[in-house]
Scaffold this active site. Structure first.
Site, mmCIF file in Angstrom:
data_model
loop_
_atom_site.group_PDB
_atom_site.id
_atom_site.type_symbol
_atom_site.label_atom_id
_atom_site.label_comp_id
_atom_site.label_asym_id
_atom_site.label_seq_id
_atom_site.Cartn_x
_atom_site.Cartn_y
_atom_site.Cartn_z
ATOM 1 C CD GLU A 40 137.786 30.023 -15.988
ATOM 2 O OE1 GLU A 40 136.994 30.165 -16.175
ATOM 3 O OE2 GLU A 40 138.138 29.240 -14.526
ATOM 4 C CG HIS A 99 116.364 23.386 -14.902
ATOM 5 N ND1 HIS A 99 114.961 22.892 -14.184
ATOM 6 C CD2 HIS A 99 117.186 23.811 -13.931
ATOM 7 C CE1 HIS A 99 116.349 22.782 -12.521
ATOM 8 N NE2 HIS A 99 117.543 22.914 -12.903
ATOM 9 C CD GLU A 158 120.098 31.930 -8.801
ATOM 10 O OE1 GLU A 158 120.266 30.401 -7.920
ATOM 11 O OE2 GLU A 158 119.575 32.843 -8.334
#
Lengths: 417, 488
Positions: free
Chosen positions: B33, B51, B344
Site C-alpha cells: 500500500e 447499495h 467504482e
C-alpha cells in the site's frame, strides 16, 4: 457513581470560571466546585505568555500565566475545590451534572451552576476555503498552544488568515521563534484585533497586513506548499486578476471564536443568534432558572479584564441563588439590538436598578450617538467619539420599574452624528 | 527474497477484503500500500453507502456483485464489528417525468433481485421525511450506511492478525514475470509471488503496464462532499437520492446520514486529468449547497464542518457516457495476474462478493487449505456516550484511561486513542487515529484533541514529533522543538 452535593458548580476553569468561583465563594457560598476537562487550570491563559493582562482590572500588566496563577492561588486560598481532567457529559435542568474522569463517573447536585465553557476557534470549513487538504493548517490558538505549552514548532514560513488578537499575537510569537511570517490576511477593510496589537505585533516587526484580502486557495497534497490570496470587493467577493500565490508551509487561521454551548443546548437554554451565547438577564442568569453564564461562552470578550469582571457578576448572583435569595420575577423587558448594533447583553431585564450593558457596533464609526429607547421614551443617550466592532462598549444605565413593566422592548441603536 | 503465494497491490476496500478472504487459508500473503494506512484512496472518500443494486443494468457485474455483497454485509458487520445501519433510501421524483424514471429504476432493481422496492407518494414520504419536498419516490429498504474506512479497516486488521503482511508506505515500482513468479520491485525491497492481484484502484493501469500493454484507460472523475454538523442530524433519517443524471454514469448529488451521525452532501462529478487531485472547489461547494436546498428547502446555511473529495476510477470517458462494467479477470497475456479494473460505485458494497470471486479464481491455481487457527476480531468501538452509567464506571475501574476524554466533540477517551494507535497494521498517523476512533472528526476539527493525541503519541508510543504525520509520509505536522525538553 460518585455523588457530590455542592452549592455552586462552575463548568470551566478558565479565567471566567475562576473569577466566577471566587466571587461565589466571596458572596457566601461554602462549597464551590470548578470542573475542567484539561489537566491544568486557567484555560487558555497559560499559553498566552505575552503581557497586557490585568491593565484595566488591576492597573498592572501581567502575562497570561501570571494572571491565571493569581486567580488560581486566590481560589485555592478560599478553599474552592477543583476537578481537573474531568469532562461534563450531561447537564440537567434540575441542576444536576454528570461528569467523568479517570476515577469514575460523578453525579453532582448543585444549588446553582455557572457556565464558563469558553469558546472554540472557527476552522477552515466555517469559511469554506477551497483547495487541497495538506498538513500545516492550524487554528492560531492551537498553534499558540503547541509553541508555548509544548515547545513544538508548527512551521517555518507562515501565513496568517484573520487579524483577530490571537492571530496578531501568534504572528509576533512565531517571529520570535525564528519563523518567517509572510503576512496577515484580513478580509475586512480594518484589522480585527485591538489597535495596540496591530502596532506591537505587526508594525514593529514589519509583518505585512493585507486588508481587504482573503485566502482563496490552499495548495499542497502532503504538507502545505502555498496559499493564494486575493483582494475582495465591498461584498467580500474575490476580485479576479488580483490573485497572488505565497509559498509557505503553514497557514494559521484566526477567523474568530464560537462560544461553546453544547451543554446549554442539551437542556434547551435559549441562545442568542447574535452572540452565540445564552440569553441572560441582568444577573447573567440564563433562561433555565439557577443556571448562569459568563466569559466567552456568553459572548466573546476583547480582554480578560472585562471578562473577569463580568464573570464575578455571574458568580455573585449564582451564590445568591444557591442561598435561596434569588428574586423570581415573571415580569421582564426584552433588550433588542437595533440599528447598527450587532448585539447587546443582557437580552432581558427583570429587576430595576443600574444595569451594565455590553454591546458591539456593526460597523466602525468616527463619532456616533448611542441611544436606548423604550417605545418613544429616550432612556439613555451617549455621544461616542469613535466605535469599532472590535471594541466592546460598556455602559451603565438606570432602568426603572416603569420601563420593565412597560409593554415596549428596550431598543439599543447607534446613530451617526 | 521472500516468496509469497499471493501479492496484492493496493489496500483499499477491494485489496483488504481479498486479503481477508485469503487469510482464512494457509497462504503467505503480502499487501503493498503506497499510503500510510489502508483505505487511503477511493475507498475512503465516498458516500459510505451499502447499495441495494437498483442502479446497475441487469446482468452486469456491478449488479451481480452489488446484490451479492449487500446480502453479505449484515453477517460481516456482526462478526467483524463495523457499524451498519440499514436506514433505506428514497430516490425522489420531482415531477411526473421523473416518476416514470423511478418506475423504470424499480423494474431494473426487481430484475436484479432487489427485494421490497416500493413507489410511495408525497404524503407517505412526508410522514417519514417531513423536510423533503418531492412528487413521488422509490423506497429502497435494503440500502444502508457504513463507515467506509471502518469497513476497510475491519477487513485489513482481521487479515493482519491472521498473518497477512501489510506493507504501508510501499510503492510498487516495477513488475516482472520470471518463470512462474512475479518479481515485485518496491521502495522497500524486492518481493516474489505466484499470484499478483492488481487492486490498485486509480493506479491499476500503471500496474498492468509494467507487465503488458493495457487495453484500457482510466478516467478519474472527482466527487466533492460536504459534511454537516451533527446538530443537523435530524434533518433526515434515510438517504435521499435524486433521479440519476443522464450523463456521466453517476448517481447525482444526494443527502446521506453517516454512521457517525453527520449529514453528507455530495458527490459532484467532474472528470479530471490528475487522479490525485483531490481538491475541494468553490464552484462545487456552492453547487452542492444549492442542490441540497432543492431537496431540503429548509437546508441550514452555516452547517458545514468539513469537506473532502474522492476520485472515481472510471473505465469509460464522458464521451462514452461514463458507464462501464467492472473488469474482474485474469490477464490472458500474463497468467497469474488478476486484474480488478474500474471498481467504482457500488464497489464498497460489492467488495466482499468480489473478494469471494477472486478467491475462486486463485483457487484454480493455488491449493486452498483452511487455516486451523484462523481468528476473528470484532473491531467494534463502543463509545462511552452509548454506555450505561454502570458500564462506564466498571470500565474506568478496570482501565482508568476510559475516564479521560480527549476528543470533546465525539467524546473519545484516551483508552480509544491507545487502542487506535496499537492497531495491528502499525498505522500511526493522526488520520489513522481519526479513522479508527473518530477523534478529530467533530465540529472543532481537532482544535481540542490534536494536542492530546500528540502528547499520547510522544509519551506512550515514543513517536518523535518530527516523525508525526497527518496522513502520507511527507505530510509532517511539526518542525522540531523551539527548545529541548528538560527532564524535571
Amino acid at each position: 457513581m460518585i455523588n457530590l452535593d455542592i452549592d455552586v458548580a462552575v463548568i470551566g476553569a478558565g479565567p471566567a470560571g475562576l473569577a466566577a468561583a471566587i466571587s461565589a465563594r466571596e458572596n457566601g457560598s461554602k462549597d464551590v466546585l470548578v470542573i475542567d476537562r484539561n489537566s491544568w487550570l486557567g484555560g487558555i491563559l497559560p499559553q498566552c505568555i505575552h503581557d497586557g493582562f490585568g491593565v484595566e482590572e488591576l492597573g498592572t500588566s501581567l502575562t497570561g500565566p501570571e494572571y491565571s496563577e493569581m486567580y488560581i492561588e486566590n481560589a485555592q486560598k478560599l478553599g474552592i475545590d477543583f476537578l481537573a481532567k474531568t469532562m461534563v457529559l450531561e447537564l440537567k435542568k434540575n441542576l444536576e451534572i454528570i461528569a467523568i474522569n479517570n476515577k469514575g463517573l460523578y453525579k453532582i447536585n448543585a444549588k446553582s451552576i455557572v457556565l464558563a465553557m469558553g469558546c472554540r476557534e472557527k476552522t477552515r470549513w466555517n469559511v469554506m476555503i477551497p483547495g487541497d487538504r495538506p498538513s500545516g493548517i492550524y487554528t492560531a490558538g492551537v498553534a499558540q498552544g503547541f509553541i508555548n505549552l509544548y515547545n513544538i514548532m508548527v512551521g517555518k514560513n507562515v501565513v496568517i488568515l484573520g487579524s483577530g488578537d490571537v492571530g496578531l499575537i501568534v504572528a509576533r510569537r512565531l517571529k520570535f521563534e525564528g519563523a518567517n511570517v509572510l503576512g496577515v490576511v484580513e478580509i475586512l477593510p480594518y484589522a480585527g484585533g485591538l489597535p495596540r496589537n496591530v502596532v506591537q505585533c505587526l508594525d514593529d516587526y514589519d509583518i505585512p497586513l493585507y486588508l481587504n484580502h482573503t485566502v482563496t486557495y490552499i495548495k499542497g497534497r502532503e504538507r502545505l506548499e502555498s496559499v493564494t490570496i486575493s483582494q475582495v470587493d465591498e461584498n467580500k467577493n474575490p476580485v479576479s486578476g488580483t490573485d497572488k500565490e505565497i509559498k509557505c508551509d503553514t497557514l494559521l487561521l484566526s477567523l474568530g471564536l464560537i462560544p461553546e454551548n453544547e451543554l446549554s443546548k442539551q437542556i434547551d437554554i435559549e441562545l442568542d443568534g447574535l452572540t452565540g451565547g445564552p440569553v441572560v438577564n441582568q444577573s447573567f442568569e440564563t433562561t433555565v432558572s439557577g443556571i448562569f453564564a459568563c466569559g466567552n461562552c456568553l459572548q466573546v470578550y476583547d480582554t480578560v479584564d472585562i471578562l473577569s469582571i463580568g464573570a464575578k457578576h455571574a458568580g455573585k448572583y449564582a451564590a445568591k441563588y444557591a442561598s435561596g435569595k434569588n428574586m423570581i420575577s415573571n415580569c421582564f423587558v426584552n433588550v433588542i439590538a437595533g440599528k447598527e448594533v450587532r448585539y447587546v447583553i443582557p437580552q432581558m431585564i427583570s429587576k430595576p436598578g443600574k444595569i451594565l450593558f455590553n454591546l458591539r457596533v456593526e460597523n466602525p464609526k468616527n463619532s456616533a450617538v448611542l441611544y436606548i429607547f423604550s417605545g418613544d421614551y429616550e432612556v439613555f443617550k451617549k455621544k461616542l467619539p469613535w466605535a469599532y466592532p472590535s471594541n466592546m462598549i460598556e455602559i451603565e444605565v438606570n432602568i426603572t420599574e416603569d420601563i420593565i413593566k412597560s409593554d415596549n422592548d428596550l431598543e439599543v441603536t447607534i446613530d451617526d452624528r | 527474497m521472500k516468496n509469497f503465494h499471493v501479492a496484492i497491490v493496493g489496500a483499499g476496500v477491494i485489496g483488504s477484503s481479498i486479503a481477508w478472504e485469503l487469510s482464512k487459508n494457509d497462504l503467505d500473503v503480502v499487501v503493498f500500500e503506497k499510503g500510510s494506512d489502508v483505505c487511503s484512496g477511493t475507498s475512503k472518500a465516498n458516500s459510505g453507502v451499502v447499495h441495494s443494486g437498483i442502479n446497475s443494468p441487469v446482468s452486469s457485474l456491478k449488479a451481480r456483485f452489488c446484490v451479492e455483497g449487500n446480502k453479505m454485509i449484515k453477517p460481516l458487520s456482526d462478526s467483524l464489528g463495523f457499524s451498519l445501519k440499514m436506514i433505506g433510501k428514497f430516490v425522489i421524483a420531482k415531477n411526473e417525468y421523473e416518476a416514470k424514471i423511478i418506475n423504470n429504476i424499480k423494474k431494473i432493481g426487481q430484475e436484479n433481485g432487489v427485494p421490497d422496492l416500493e413507489i410511495v407518494d408525497e404524503n407517505e414520504i412526508k410522514t417519514k421525511e417531513p423536510n423533503i419536498s418531492c412528487y413521488q419516490a422509490l423506497w429502497v429498504p435494503t440500502a444502508g450506511i457504513i463507515s467506509p474506512y471502518e469497513f476497510t479497516i475491519a477487513f485489513a486488521e482481521n487479515a493482519a492478525i491472521n498473518n497477512v503482511n501489510f506493507l504501508l508506505n510501499t510503492n510498487v515500482k516495477d513488475l516482472k514475470k520470471k518463470d512462474n513468479n512475479f518479481e515485485i520491485k518496491t521502495n522497500r525491497g524486492v518481493f516474489q509471488s505466484n499470484i499478483l492481484v492488481n487492486a490498485a484502484g486509480l493506479n491499476c493501469r500503471e500496474i498492468v503496464s509494467y507487465l503488458e500493454e493495457p487495453d484500457f484507460n482510466i478516467y478519474p472523475c472527482r466527487g466533492e462532499y460536504l459534511v454537516l454538523d451533527k446538530e443537523y442530524s435530524d434533518l433526515l433519517t434515510s438517504m435521499i437520492y435524486p433521479v440519476p443524471p443522464k450523463e456521466l454514469g453517476v448517481l447525482g448529488v444526494h443527502i446521506t446520514p453517516t454512521i457517525e451521525g453527520n449529514i453528507l452532501l455530495g458527490p459532484s462529478a467532474e472528470y479530471i486529468n490528475d487522479s490525485e487531485d483531490k481538491r475541494s472547489t468553490k464552484k462545487m461547494m456552492k453547487t452542492l449547497l444549492k442542490e441540497a436546498n432543492e431537496i431540503i428547502p429548509i437546508f441550514p446555511k452555516k452547517a458545514v464542518i468539513s469537506a473532502y473529495s474522492g476520485i472515481r476510477c472510471k473505465l469509460a470517458s464522458p464521451n462514452e457516457g461514463g458507464w462501464a462494467d467492472y473488469r474482474i479477470e485474469e490477464s490472458k497475456k500474463t497468467p497469474g495476474l488478476i486484474n480488478l479494473l474500474g471498481i467504482e460505485s457500488p464497489g464498497l458494497t460489492a467488495a466482499p462478493a468480489i473478494a469471494k470471486e477472486v478467491l475462486r479464481m486463485i483457487s484454480k491455481s493455488l491449493k486452498m487449505r483452511p487455516k486451523l487457527n484462523f481468528e476473528t476480531r470484532n473491531i467494534r468501538n463502543i463509545n462511552i456516550s452509548e454506555m450505561s452509567s454502570k458500564k462506564k464506571s466498571d470500565l474506568i475501574k478496570k482501565e482508568n484511561r476510559w475516564g479521560r476524554i480527549v476528543c470533546r466533540c465525539e467524546n473519545i477517551t484516551e483508552a480509544e486513542i491507545h487502542k487506535a494507535l496499537n492497531n495491528p497494521l502499525k498505522a500511526q498517523t493522526l488520520s489513522a487515529v481519526k479513522y479508527r476512533c473518530r477523534a478529530g472528526m467533530g465540529r472543532c476539527q481537532g482544535g481540542f484533541c490534536t494536542q492530546h493525541i500528540v502528547r499520547i503519541m510522544e509519551e506512550d508510543f515514543n513517536i518523535n514529533i518530527n516523525e508525526m504525520n497527518l496522513k502520507s509520509a511527507n505530510s509532517k505536522l511539526f518542525y522540531g522543538r523551539t527548545r529541548e525538553k528538560k527532564n524535571d
